[in-house]
Design an enzyme around this catalytic site. Structure first.
Site, mmCIF file in Angstrom:
data_model
loop_
_atom_site.group_PDB
_atom_site.id
_atom_site.type_symbol
_atom_site.label_atom_id
_atom_site.label_comp_id
_atom_site.label_asym_id
_atom_site.label_seq_id
_atom_site.Cartn_x
_atom_site.Cartn_y
_atom_site.Cartn_z
ATOM 1 N N ASP A 190 36.820 43.050 41.324
ATOM 2 C CA ASP A 190 37.671 42.494 40.041
ATOM 3 C C ASP A 190 36.297 42.627 39.108
ATOM 4 O OD1 ASP A 190 38.799 40.635 38.120
ATOM 5 O OD2 ASP A 190 36.409 39.574 38.282
ATOM 6 N N GLU A 226 39.005 47.196 39.168
ATOM 7 C CA GLU A 226 38.821 47.505 38.285
ATOM 8 C C GLU A 226 38.326 47.631 37.858
ATOM 9 O OE1 GLU A 226 40.288 43.720 35.219
ATOM 10 O OE2 GLU A 226 38.932 43.270 36.638
#
Length: 721
Positions: free
Chosen positions: A401, A454
């Protein structure tokens, strides 16, 4: 007669504030005998039992008792403690050597212990003894700036003086083996900082926790027997870049509310199998204090959230998916962590896991701390954590993330709010090195897995190998494709011709990285509404547009991901506090989208041109990228052998009859997929399953077929057998 000890030392031992209680407590050879000291506050009598008999102890100082045993050999012993009319028998925590060896301590100091969880945290051991097997738990924690550390829990009524840990030299590790403490025991670590303040902390390495909002750690011992060896063997020989990958992103708590890991194993596996996805991706399953963070503010990096069951029950869920042929990806959040007082923040009274410089150690967007990626022990904590989820839970990959927040020192900061690196730049050199190490270690320790970034910027080489200076990820979320595509889809069909370049631009860079195309949870929260509700038009048009979008996504170069609920066109914005709107499936158009995507997944998995050369420009060729007037895209996908499929996507609200489609060969072509099929709720505009391409030159192709292209629809053609 036992030697007299310094009264101040004894007082520290009695209070549980001494840094090395084993130097006083436990067995010690003294003058040809063995003196055993134990701490038993308020006891009326204490005896030491060995194979040779029982020896009475004398009270020495504030609950410290000592007994002198003949001979110089240290025996196995147990302690009999009498309080009034009651006598208990227990093994002594202070008679055991450290469970960590010198190699463990060396690797921890170097930041290279890849199985850190096997020596830190709470590990159950079974030790042989002439008095019978000793079952207990070894507690070990890194707290280099603490003055003292104690273990508190159910077993000592949360009073830690009798269970003070010893420091293991320059490693900063504190350790204590406590006999009788077994799996299921609730505990915390009690830390005395340099200012003399005690603080109770959850164990950073805990592998299980209490159910939030309770915050204690729980001793865990896995008894799970895996049944997915065939899956792991196939995975080890796979090539993720060249394999089919369609991912169903799931928030476990709201897919269907009230389900635990065990129930999800049955229901989610059945649904994903029916839908034909190759993988599921779970929003973070690591323990987190606030459910509304969806798991992105992690407090227990090594503990699966107890909201849905035990760690072994999560293993069962993953194992069940594997045995059904479905891969499992986990969201992983090494970029930041919450400031909750009982968790990682200021763990030993100082910035320990977080960077001490507030310009580098705090994330203003999320009100969280940022890890000190340059500190060896912190880097080790995170790298080993990645390995932990891959090895202990058989995860097939980690989606990392907010990578951009780690890469840039000025991420979400104004001028003057960040400090340049040693070269004067904005790159976080420590974070770069950490990500490279985490990726390289993950691939080495778990063959066949995939690490996914990401990463929302144009950082070069995200998926380039670390040996070439890249970050070493296997895939990168293509946020550019997502943003451009959704912006285009939000336009009225009559206006899309003026934005045609928006939807074709992704092919300018589609092969610069190994990409995944995400339509993720981030696109259906924070007031953005649902995916389908962004599209113009009435109910039929919205559902038709969604079908066309999914077909475009599945045929565009790159692996695919869609968030739960999008597969059937949920209208409401997603909320973690309630289940998906499954009642939508009573509507034939919503159910048509779901059935279409299931069929599309099965076609995709059986069609190598749609995935085999996702990262190779030779696997894609435009047929017509410039048909802005008709809002239409036409392109080829090719496999290794050069076998093609042709894709035509019409984002206009009207059909195109007599559409001239250039093709690479003359002869029969089968329409193998049509999003406008009546069985999906479409209008039935199509080509009756077959077209013939005649020899004729157009756009550099040697043949042309005349086809019908449905409104807000897509068709896929391949050469007839």
């Amino acid at each position: 007669m036992p030697r007299r000890l310094d009264q101040a030392v004894l007082a520290d031992i009695a209070r549980g504030t001494h840094h090395d209680p084993h130097a006083v407590l436990g067995p010690h050879p003294e003058g040809g005998a063995v003196v055993i000291r134990v701490l038993r506050p308020l006891a009326d009598a204490v005896e030491i039992e060995t194979l040779d008999g029982t020896f009475p102890a004398e009270h020495e100082h504030h609950g410290i008792w000592s007994a002198e045993l003949p001979g110089e050999e240290i025996p196995d012993y147990r302690v009999h403690t009498t309080y009034g009319d009651s006598t208990s028998v227990a093994d002594d925590p202070y008679r055991f050597m450290p469970m960590l060896g010198e190699l463990d301590l060396h690797l921890i100091r170097e930041g290279r212990h890849e199985r850190l969880w096997s020596v830190l945290g709470a590990n159950v051991h079974r030790l042989e003894s002439v008095l019978g097997e000793v079952v207990g738990t070894d507690f070990a924690v890194w707290a280099p700036n603490a003055r003292a550390v104690r273990v508190v829990g159910d077993f000592n009524h949360w009073q830690g003086a009798t269970h003070a840990m010893r420091t293991l030299g320059a490693s900063g590790i504190w350790e204590l083996f406590i006999p009788g403490v077994a799996a299921g025991t609730t505990y915390k670590l009690e830390i005395l900082d340099k200012n003399g303040h005690w603080r109770q902390k959850a164990d950073p390495m805990a592998r299980r926790t209490e159910l939030p909002p309770a915050t204690a750690s729980v001793v865990e011992e896995s008894a799970y027997e895996w049944g997915d060896q065939d899956w792991l063997d196939r995975r080890a020989s796979s090539q993720p870049h060249r394999s089919a990958m369609s991912v169903y992103e799931v928030h476990l708590g709201s897919w269907r509310q009230g389900l635990g890991y065990v129930e999800l194993a049955d229901q989610l596996t059945a649904y994903v199998t029916e839908m034909g996805f190759t993988h599921v991706e779970f929003l973070p399953v690591m323990e987190h204090p606030f459910g509304g963070s969806w798991g992105y503010q992690v407090s227990g990096y090594y503990a699966p959230t107890s909201r849905f069951g035990s760690p072994d029950e999560l293993r069962y869920l993953i194992d069940t998916l594997h045995r059904a042929g479905i891969g499992v990806l986990l969201d992983w959040v090494p970029g930041h962590f919450p400031k909750d007082e009982w968790a990682l923040g200021r763990f030993d009274g100082t910035p320990l896991y977080e960077h001490p410089d507030p310009l580098r150690g705090e994330q203003p967007d999320w009100g969280t701390f940022i890890f000190d990626f340059g500190r060896a022990e912190v880097r080790n904590f995170l790298v080993a954590n990645a390995v932990y989820w891959l090895q202990e839970f058989h995860a097939d990959g980690l989606r990392v993330d907010a990578v951009a927040s780690m890469l840039y020192l000025d991420y979400s900061r104004e001028a003057g709010q960040w400090r340049p690196n040693v070269h004067g730049g904005r790159e976080n050199l420590d974070a770069i090195a950490f990500l490279q190490e985490a990726n390289a270690t993950a691939y080495r320790s778990a063959p066949g897995v995939v690490m996914i970034a990401e990463e929302s910027t144009a950082w070069p080489g995200v998926t380039a190998p670390t040996s070439a200076g890249g970050l070493g990820f296997g895939l990168k979320w293509n946020m550019g494709w997502m943003n451009d595509t959704l912006r285009y889809m939000g336009e009225e069909p009559v206006h899309r011709s003026y934005h045609h370049h928006t939807v074709t631009f992704s092919l300018m860079y589609a092969f610069s990285e190994h990409y995944m195309l995400p339509l993720s949870h981030d696109e259906v929260v924070h007031g953005k509404g649902s995916l389908v509700d962004r599209f113009p038009g009435d109910h039929w048009q919205k559902m038709a547009t969604l079908r066309a979008l999914l077909a475009y996504q599945w045929t565009h170069p790159g692996k695919t991901l869609v968030f739960m609920g999008c597969e059937f066109g949920q209208y409401a914005e997603w909320s973690e506090g309630r289940s998906l709107d499954w009642w939508h499936l009573e509507d034939r158009l919503h159910d048509g989208v779901r059935r279409m995507l299931g069929d599309l997944n099965r076609l995709y998995r059986d069609t190598p041109p749609l995935f085999e050369r996702d990262s190779d420009p030779a696997g894609f060729r435009w047929i017509d990228a410039d048909d802005s007037r008709r809002n239409t895209l036409a392109f080829l996908r090719m496999d290794d052998a050069g076998e093609p499929v042709a894709v035509v996507v019409n984002f206009a609200g009207v059909p195109h009859d007599d559409y001239a489609l250039p093709l690479p060969r003359a002869g029969g072509w089968d329409e193998v997929f049509n999003t406008d099929s009546e069985s999906y709720g479409g209008s039935g505009v199509g080509n009756l399953g077959h077209v013939v391409a005649a020899e004729r030159s157009m756009h550099g192709f040697p043949a042309v077929a005349t086809i019908r292209v449905p409104p807000l629809g897509a068709v896929i053609l391949r050469p007839s057998a």
